[in-house]
Design an enzyme around this catalytic site. Structure first.
Site, PDB file in Angstrom:
ATOM      1  N   GLY A  13       0.825  -1.208   0.000  1.00  0.00           N
ATOM      2  CA  GLY A  13       0.000   0.000   0.000  1.00  0.00           C
ATOM      3  C   GLY A  13       0.856   1.253   0.000  1.00  0.00           C
ATOM      4  O   GLY A  13       1.971   1.263   0.507  1.00  0.00           O
ATOM      5  N   THR A 163       4.908   1.605   6.547  1.00  0.00           N
ATOM      6  CA  THR A 163       3.545   1.113   6.719  1.00  0.00           C
ATOM      7  C   THR A 163       2.857   1.930   7.779  1.00  0.00           C
ATOM      8  O   THR A 163       3.434   2.208   8.833  1.00  0.00           O
ATOM      9  CB  THR A 163       3.464  -0.378   7.113  1.00  0.00           C
ATOM     10  N   ASP A 165       0.633   0.864   9.557  1.00  0.00           N
ATOM     11  CA  ASP A 165       0.404  -0.036  10.686  1.00  0.00           C
ATOM     12  C   ASP A 165       1.567  -0.016  11.677  1.00  0.00           C
ATOM     13  O   ASP A 165       1.419  -0.464  12.814  1.00  0.00           O
ATOM     14  CB  ASP A 165       0.203  -1.468  10.201  1.00  0.00           C
ATOM     15  N   ARG A 200     -24.797  10.582  19.891  1.00  0.00           N
ATOM     16  CA  ARG A 200     -24.628   9.175  19.522  1.00  0.00           C
ATOM     17  C   ARG A 200     -23.294   8.617  20.018  1.00  0.00           C
ATOM     18  O   ARG A 200     -22.509   9.314  20.642  1.00  0.00           O
ATOM     19  CB  ARG A 200     -24.755   9.008  18.007  1.00  0.00           C
ATOM     20  N   GLY A 208      -4.990  -1.780  10.573  1.00  0.00           N
ATOM     21  CA  GLY A 208      -4.329  -2.557  11.617  1.00  0.00           C
ATOM     22  C   GLY A 208      -4.801  -3.993  11.547  1.00  0.00           C
ATOM     23  O   GLY A 208      -5.596  -4.437  12.371  1.00  0.00           O
ATOM     24  N   ARG A 209      -4.327  -4.714  10.533  1.00  0.00           N
ATOM     25  CA  ARG A 209      -4.772  -6.092  10.315  1.00  0.00           C
ATOM     26  C   ARG A 209      -4.308  -7.011  11.449  1.00  0.00           C
ATOM     27  O   ARG A 209      -5.067  -7.807  11.985  1.00  0.00           O
ATOM     28  CB  ARG A 209      -4.229  -6.597   8.971  1.00  0.00           C
ATOM     29  N   GLU A 260      -8.828  -2.611  12.273  1.00  0.00           N
ATOM     30  CA  GLU A 260      -9.623  -3.446  11.371  1.00  0.00           C
ATOM     31  C   GLU A 260      -9.588  -4.914  11.789  1.00  0.00           C
ATOM     32  O   GLU A 260     -10.506  -5.680  11.497  1.00  0.00           O
ATOM     33  CB  GLU A 260      -9.129  -3.304   9.923  1.00  0.00           C
ATOM     34  N   ARG A 312      -4.019   7.200   4.513  1.00  0.00           N
ATOM     35  CA  ARG A 312      -2.820   7.041   3.693  1.00  0.00           C
ATOM     36  C   ARG A 312      -2.773   8.026   2.517  1.00  0.00           C
ATOM     37  O   ARG A 312      -1.868   7.961   1.690  1.00  0.00           O
ATOM     38  CB  ARG A 312      -2.702   5.613   3.170  1.00  0.00           C
TER      39      ARG A 312
END
Length: 394
Positions: A13, A163, A165, A200, A208-209, A260, A312
């Protein structure tokens, strides 16, 4: 030093700061008499190119100089473009390599078995034909896993970690991380007005896999709760905390940030689509699933915001520009010193040259004990004296 021909590519990415690395490498190379060749579309540029076909060569190979890189550091993305290509696990042999024999092996992930091909011999042949003495690979753990493979095959490789992440091993910082946190912080601060106006619960999903650094550090600077892949929260307790936050807030709203890959006890994030070249399928939105759970349990309304790709996009902030230019300079220093199989890094707050990480170890994870409050689902703010700026303990 002897004149070298240097290849440079970006894989995976895009993140802000990639172009700063590319430009700095080109400018430094011009000063010391080296030539730089841009490989377009990451590793695909070395698996799919037909160097005897001018059109194919033009698509994948781009000579770089001061003129065509002069302004690229002012924008985000990657001037060389990118792809998720793994030359050791090609599902199909590229058209240019049809008819050639490559090692085939079966790859099984989550019960699905497929045949993949290792076209590394073709990659090495293209590197030889291009006359590359060094290759600078800019990427995350997937891209750098193949850089490590080329190093084992004898190619001189220098890696630069990027990355959002921030989960590459052997370094506390990867290019793109600071800008991602800045973007997330700004978006959450803006959206407080909408979430508050409608009273709300705001649910924000970030990348963040496998590691929760993006969610954790965004939560750190916005003072809200977060869920990360490294720890499965108790759903009822999480909902109770959010309802309590809402009631205690004069504006009657509350917020939570989710990686994520975050999960709660008894829940697994759903995936969809075909796996990419490194075995990753896209993840369904855990934020939407949490929203459903909150509505069913409490009747409260939510606002769900997916911040992923927005983080990103755009030009890099100060930290990412500084680190990108510095990493580029370090990579060229290492090249001039004849080093290979190494990666630029920050360790204990200091710039360092380290080995390219072993891909078998997987991504770097958040240290739960020192960084995450498992009762309050917040970052830990205490006992930071003596830590480096990014708060990572040695």
């Amino acid at each position: 030093m002897a004149r070298h021909r240097i290849g440079i590519l970006t894989g995976g990415g895009d993140v802000p700061g990639l172009n700063s690395v590319i430009k700095s490498v080109v400018y430094r190379s011009a000063e010391i008499g080296c030539e730089v060749v841009g490989i377009r579309r990451g590793w695909e540029g070395l698996t799919h190119v037909n160097l005897s076909d001018p059109a194919s060569k033009s698509r994948y190979i781009l000579p770089l100089n001061r003129e065509n890189t002069r302004t690229i550091d002012r924008t985000g993305g990657t001037f060389l473009h990118s792809s998720r290509t793994n030359p050791t696990k090609m599902k199909k042999i590229p058209p240019v390599l049809q008819g050639q024999k490559f090692e085939a092996k079966e790859s099984t992930k989550k019960g699905v078995t497929s045949t993949v091909y290792d076209v590394t011999p073709a990659v090495l042949k293209n590197i030889e034909t291009l006359g590359l003495d060094y290759l600078i690979a800019i990427g995350g753990d997937d891209t750098l896993s193949y850089a490590s493979e080329l190093d084992r095959k004898g190619m001189k490789v220098i890696a630069v970690p990027k990355t959002m992440d921030n989960d590459v091993r052997n370094t506390e910082y990867c290019i793109g991380f600071s800008t991602a946190i800045t973007r997330a912080m700004d978006a959450i601060d803006r959206q407080r007005t909408t979430v508050g106006s409608h009273e709300r619960i705001g649910i924000f999903r970030v990348f963040g896999r496998d590691a929760g650094y993006t969610a954790l550090y965004t939560a750190y600077v916005t003072a809200v709760r977060c869920c990360i892949p490294e720890y499965k929260v108790d759903l009822k307790h999480m909902i109770d905390l959010l309802i309590q936050d809402k009631r205690n807030n004069p504006s009657n709203y509350s917020l939570v940030i989710l990686s994520e890959g975050a999960e709660w006890q008894g829940y697994k994030v759903k995936e969809y689509g075909e796996a990419d070249a490194f075995g990753h399928r896209k993840k369904m939105s855990v934020a939407e699933d949490l929203s459903d759970e909150i509505k069913q349990a409490t009747g409260e309304e939510t606002v769900v915001s997916d911040l992923t790709y927005d983080l990103r996009s755009g030009s890099p902030d100060f930290v990412d520009r500084m680190v990108a230019f510095t990493f580029a300079g370090m990579a060229m220093d290492a090249l001039e010193e004849g080093k290979s199989g190494v990666m630029t890094a920050i360790n204990e707050g200091r710039y360092a040259i380290v080995p390219i990480p072993d891909p078998k170890l997987g991504p770097r994870k958040v240290d739960i004990e020192s960084m995450y409050n498992t009762e309050r689902y917040r970052p830990k703010y205490d006992h930071k004296l003596g830590l480096p700026i990014f708060l990572t303990r040695p």
